[in-house]
Scaffold this motif. Structure first.
Motif, PDB file in Angstrom:
ATOM      1  N   ILE A 114      -8.523  15.319 -88.604  1.00  0.00           N
ATOM      2  CA  ILE A 114      -9.123  15.044 -88.120  1.00  0.00           C
ATOM      3  C   ILE A 114      -9.939  14.832 -86.226  1.00  0.00           C
ATOM      4  O   ILE A 114      -8.926  15.300 -85.768  1.00  0.00           O
ATOM      5  N   VAL A 115     -10.901  14.449 -86.347  1.00  0.00           N
ATOM      6  CA  VAL A 115     -11.706  14.643 -84.623  1.00  0.00           C
ATOM      7  C   VAL A 115     -12.192  13.774 -84.748  1.00  0.00           C
ATOM      8  O   VAL A 115     -12.593  12.367 -85.026  1.00  0.00           O
ATOM      9  N   TYR A 116     -11.318  12.887 -82.898  1.00  0.00           N
ATOM     10  CA  TYR A 116     -11.351  11.713 -82.231  1.00  0.00           C
ATOM     11  C   TYR A 116     -13.014  12.279 -81.251  1.00  0.00           C
ATOM     12  O   TYR A 116     -12.907  13.527 -81.160  1.00  0.00           O
ATOM     13  N   VAL A 117     -13.762  10.849 -81.386  1.00  0.00           N
ATOM     14  CA  VAL A 117     -14.946  10.977 -79.976  1.00  0.00           C
ATOM     15  C   VAL A 117     -13.956   9.714 -79.408  1.00  0.00           C
ATOM     16  O   VAL A 117     -14.279   8.895 -79.437  1.00  0.00           O
ATOM     17  N   GLY A 118     -13.561  10.547 -78.082  1.00  0.00           N
ATOM     18  CA  GLY A 118     -13.156   8.973 -77.059  1.00  0.00           C
ATOM     19  C   GLY A 118     -11.914   8.792 -76.098  1.00  0.00           C
ATOM     20  O   GLY A 118     -11.597  10.700 -75.842  1.00  0.00           O
ATOM     21  N   ASP A 119     -11.294   8.229 -76.250  1.00  0.00           N
ATOM     22  CA  ASP A 119     -10.106   7.929 -74.724  1.00  0.00           C
ATOM     23  C   ASP A 119      -8.904   8.401 -75.751  1.00  0.00           C
ATOM     24  O   ASP A 119      -8.885   9.109 -77.141  1.00  0.00           O
ATOM     25  N   GLU A 120      -7.926   8.232 -75.000  1.00  0.00           N
ATOM     26  CA  GLU A 120      -6.317   7.917 -75.430  1.00  0.00           C
ATOM     27  C   GLU A 120      -6.612   7.206 -76.674  1.00  0.00           C
ATOM     28  O   GLU A 120      -5.505   7.224 -77.728  1.00  0.00           O
ATOM     29  N   SER A 121      -6.785   6.239 -76.929  1.00  0.00           N
ATOM     30  CA  SER A 121      -6.641   4.577 -77.660  1.00  0.00           C
ATOM     31  C   SER A 121      -7.565   5.440 -79.309  1.00  0.00           C
ATOM     32  O   SER A 121      -6.933   5.071 -79.989  1.00  0.00           O
ATOM     33  N   MET A 122      -8.595   6.477 -78.741  1.00  0.00           N
ATOM     34  CA  MET A 122      -9.208   6.626 -80.203  1.00  0.00           C
ATOM     35  C   MET A 122      -8.277   7.986 -80.901  1.00  0.00           C
ATOM     36  O   MET A 122      -8.167   8.539 -81.980  1.00  0.00           O
ATOM     37  N   GLN A 123      -7.765   8.335 -80.081  1.00  0.00           N
ATOM     38  CA  GLN A 123      -6.717   9.303 -80.071  1.00  0.00           C
ATOM     39  C   GLN A 123      -5.545   9.226 -80.698  1.00  0.00           C
ATOM     40  O   GLN A 123      -5.235   9.953 -81.757  1.00  0.00           O
ATOM     41  N   ARG A 124      -4.611   7.986 -80.185  1.00  0.00           N
ATOM     42  CA  ARG A 124      -3.507   7.360 -81.159  1.00  0.00           C
ATOM     43  C   ARG A 124      -4.085   6.327 -82.054  1.00  0.00           C
ATOM     44  O   ARG A 124      -3.678   6.976 -82.691  1.00  0.00           O
ATOM     45  N   ASN A 125      -5.668   6.241 -82.430  1.00  0.00           N
ATOM     46  CA  ASN A 125      -6.515   6.146 -83.746  1.00  0.00           C
ATOM     47  C   ASN A 125      -5.962   7.255 -84.759  1.00  0.00           C
ATOM     48  O   ASN A 125      -5.949   6.784 -85.787  1.00  0.00           O
ATOM     49  N   ALA A 126      -6.375   8.667 -84.115  1.00  0.00           N
ATOM     50  CA  ALA A 126      -6.484   9.455 -84.957  1.00  0.00           C
ATOM     51  C   ALA A 126      -4.850   9.607 -85.690  1.00  0.00           C
ATOM     52  O   ALA A 126      -4.867  10.173 -86.645  1.00  0.00           O
ATOM     53  N   TYR A 127      -3.727  10.183 -84.705  1.00  0.00           N
ATOM     54  CA  TYR A 127      -2.842  10.228 -85.004  1.00  0.00           C
ATOM     55  C   TYR A 127      -2.129   9.254 -86.486  1.00  0.00           C
ATOM     56  O   TYR A 127      -1.078   9.877 -86.468  1.00  0.00           O
ATOM     57  N   PHE A 128      -2.783   7.647 -85.669  1.00  0.00           N
ATOM     58  CA  PHE A 128      -1.812   6.839 -87.056  1.00  0.00           C
ATOM     59  C   PHE A 128      -2.294   7.587 -87.938  1.00  0.00           C
ATOM     60  O   PHE A 128      -1.769   6.841 -89.467  1.00  0.00           O
ATOM     61  N   LEU A 129      -3.418   7.729 -88.176  1.00  0.00           N
ATOM     62  CA  LEU A 129      -4.234   8.330 -89.486  1.00  0.00           C
ATOM     63  C   LEU A 129      -3.798   9.396 -89.654  1.00  0.00           C
ATOM     64  O   LEU A 129      -3.021   9.156 -91.233  1.00  0.00           O
ATOM     65  N   ALA A 130      -3.754  10.375 -89.181  1.00  0.00           N
ATOM     66  CA  ALA A 130      -2.526  11.520 -89.730  1.00  0.00           C
ATOM     67  C   ALA A 130      -1.242  11.057 -90.435  1.00  0.00           C
ATOM     68  O   ALA A 130      -0.705  12.060 -91.113  1.00  0.00           O
ATOM     69  N   GLU A 131      -0.481  10.203 -89.609  1.00  0.00           N
ATOM     70  CA  GLU A 131       0.501  10.262 -89.958  1.00  0.00           C
ATOM     71  C   GLU A 131       1.091   8.871 -91.544  1.00  0.00           C
ATOM     72  O   GLU A 131       1.390   9.181 -92.603  1.00  0.00           O
ATOM     73  N   TYR A 132       0.272   7.983 -91.537  1.00  0.00           N
ATOM     74  CA  TYR A 132      -0.054   7.498 -92.565  1.00  0.00           C
ATOM     75  C   TYR A 132      -0.809   8.677 -93.662  1.00  0.00           C
ATOM     76  O   TYR A 132      -0.443   7.800 -94.703  1.00  0.00           O
ATOM     77  N   ILE A 133      -1.641   9.142 -93.624  1.00  0.00           N
ATOM     78  CA  ILE A 133      -2.168  10.577 -95.250  1.00  0.00           C
ATOM     79  C   ILE A 133      -1.081  10.775 -95.257  1.00  0.00           C
ATOM     80  O   ILE A 133      -0.217  11.202 -96.527  1.00  0.00           O
TER      81      ILE A 133
ATOM     82  N   ASP B  13       4.041  -4.036 -89.599  1.00  0.00           N
ATOM     83  CA  ASP B  13       2.934  -3.705 -89.439  1.00  0.00           C
ATOM     84  C   ASP B  13       2.352  -3.671 -91.416  1.00  0.00           C
ATOM     85  O   ASP B  13       0.902  -3.803 -91.050  1.00  0.00           O
ATOM     86  N   MET B  14       2.498  -5.326 -91.854  1.00  0.00           N
ATOM     87  CA  MET B  14       2.072  -5.727 -92.940  1.00  0.00           C
ATOM     88  C   MET B  14       0.799  -6.189 -92.481  1.00  0.00           C
ATOM     89  O   MET B  14      -0.485  -6.214 -92.729  1.00  0.00           O
ATOM     90  N   LEU B  15       1.009  -7.026 -91.316  1.00  0.00           N
ATOM     91  CA  LEU B  15      -0.246  -8.186 -90.226  1.00  0.00           C
ATOM     92  C   LEU B  15      -1.384  -6.768 -90.390  1.00  0.00           C
ATOM     93  O   LEU B  15      -2.763  -6.541 -90.276  1.00  0.00           O
ATOM     94  N   ALA B  16      -1.158  -5.884 -89.930  1.00  0.00           N
ATOM     95  CA  ALA B  16      -2.416  -4.692 -89.364  1.00  0.00           C
ATOM     96  C   ALA B  16      -3.013  -4.333 -89.943  1.00  0.00           C
ATOM     97  O   ALA B  16      -4.398  -3.307 -90.632  1.00  0.00           O
ATOM     98  N   LEU B  17      -2.151  -3.772 -91.183  1.00  0.00           N
ATOM     99  CA  LEU B  17      -2.664  -3.201 -92.724  1.00  0.00           C
ATOM    100  C   LEU B  17      -3.391  -4.334 -93.371  1.00  0.00           C
ATOM    101  O   LEU B  17      -4.313  -3.402 -94.329  1.00  0.00           O
ATOM    102  N   HIS B  18      -3.026  -5.195 -93.055  1.00  0.00           N
ATOM    103  CA  HIS B  18      -3.993  -7.117 -93.460  1.00  0.00           C
ATOM    104  C   HIS B  18      -5.319  -7.768 -92.272  1.00  0.00           C
ATOM    105  O   HIS B  18      -5.676  -8.470 -93.013  1.00  0.00           O
ATOM    106  N   ASN B  19      -5.649  -6.368 -92.172  1.00  0.00           N
ATOM    107  CA  ASN B  19      -6.735  -6.725 -90.805  1.00  0.00           C
ATOM    108  C   ASN B  19      -6.396  -7.451 -89.706  1.00  0.00           C
ATOM    109  O   ASN B  19      -7.394  -8.889 -88.858  1.00  0.00           O
ATOM    110  N   MET B  20      -5.140  -8.269 -89.777  1.00  0.00           N
ATOM    111  CA  MET B  20      -4.690  -9.354 -88.856  1.00  0.00           C
ATOM    112  C   MET B  20      -4.868  -8.875 -87.219  1.00  0.00           C
ATOM    113  O   MET B  20      -4.357  -8.032 -87.005  1.00  0.00           O
ATOM    114  N   ASN B  21      -5.529  -9.583 -86.514  1.00  0.00           N
ATOM    115  CA  ASN B  21      -5.427  -9.290 -85.471  1.00  0.00           C
ATOM    116  C   ASN B  21      -4.140 -10.072 -84.005  1.00  0.00           C
ATOM    117  O   ASN B  21      -4.309  -9.692 -82.829  1.00  0.00           O
TER     118      ASN B  21
END
Length: 195
Positions: free
Chosen positions: A52-71, A179-187
């Motif tokens: 998983i490759v991210y381009v950007g700052d810490e928030s993008m890095q956090r997104n990458a680690y979220f994806l790795a955890e989900y997978i 977590d269920m809110l995030a899964l269903h794209n609630m903000n």
């Protein structure tokens, strides 16, 4: 002769099914993306060697680690996270030219998977779509059919209310609700604490 061939044929099919441990992703997710187009091509196979490759700052890095955890949770595959671009990766990137701040594009082809968002929040919602499309399979590869998805929220405010002033909820229950809110794209999370 026919009595021998039929059991052999069935056993061969069973062995072939057991040998292929891969499963296929299904993009029919909730909420359904605004635009989903099947693309010609073989798609991409997600395996334990896919980074998983991210381009950007810490928030993008956090997104990458979220994806790795989900997978890892859904497939058992442990993917590495890096900020060095390579071929055959799941790439998370930003495109500030997109109109909606929470919009994203998810592209799957033979070269890899790319999730592009207008902001880290958009990338996060793209990750949620990919997460929901993944089948539950432990230890096997996942075939992602070639697709181009463009999505953005219809409404800026998408939320849910949890009333804990009248009813007791454990910390784990509240976390699971979020977590269920995030899964269903609630903000938005409206938390009613006291009266």
């Amino acid at each position: 002769m026919k009595k021998v061939i039929l059991p052999l044929l069935l056993m061969g099919c069973l062995l072939a099914a057991c040998a292929d441990k891969s499963a296929v992703a299904d993009y029919a997710v909730v909420p359904l993306p605004q635009e989903m187009v099947s693309v010609d091509g073989t798609g991409f196979t997600l395996s334990g060697h896919t980074p998983i490759v991210y381009v950007g700052d810490e928030s993008m890095q956090r997104n990458a680690y979220f994806l790795a955890e989900y997978i890892k949770e859904k497939t058992g595959l442990e993917l590495t996270v890096s900020d060095v671009p390579v071929a055959g990766a799941v790439t998370l990137t930003l495109d500030t030219a997109m109109d909606n701040a929470e919009g994203y594009r998810l592209a799957v082809n033979a070269e890899g998977v790319t999730i592009t968002g207008a902001s880290p929040a958009g990338v996060f919602y793209g990750i949620q779509t990919l997460r929901k499309a993944l089948p539950v399979v432990k230890g096997g590869a996942v075939k992602l059919p070639a697709v181009a998805i463009t999505d953005y929220p219809r409404f800026g405010y998408r939320g849910a209310h949890l009333d804990v002033s009248r009813h007791f909820f454990t910390v784990d229950s509240v976390k699971q609700f979020i977590d269920m809110l995030a899964l269903h794209n609630m903000n938005r999370f409206h938390w009613h604490l006291t009266d």
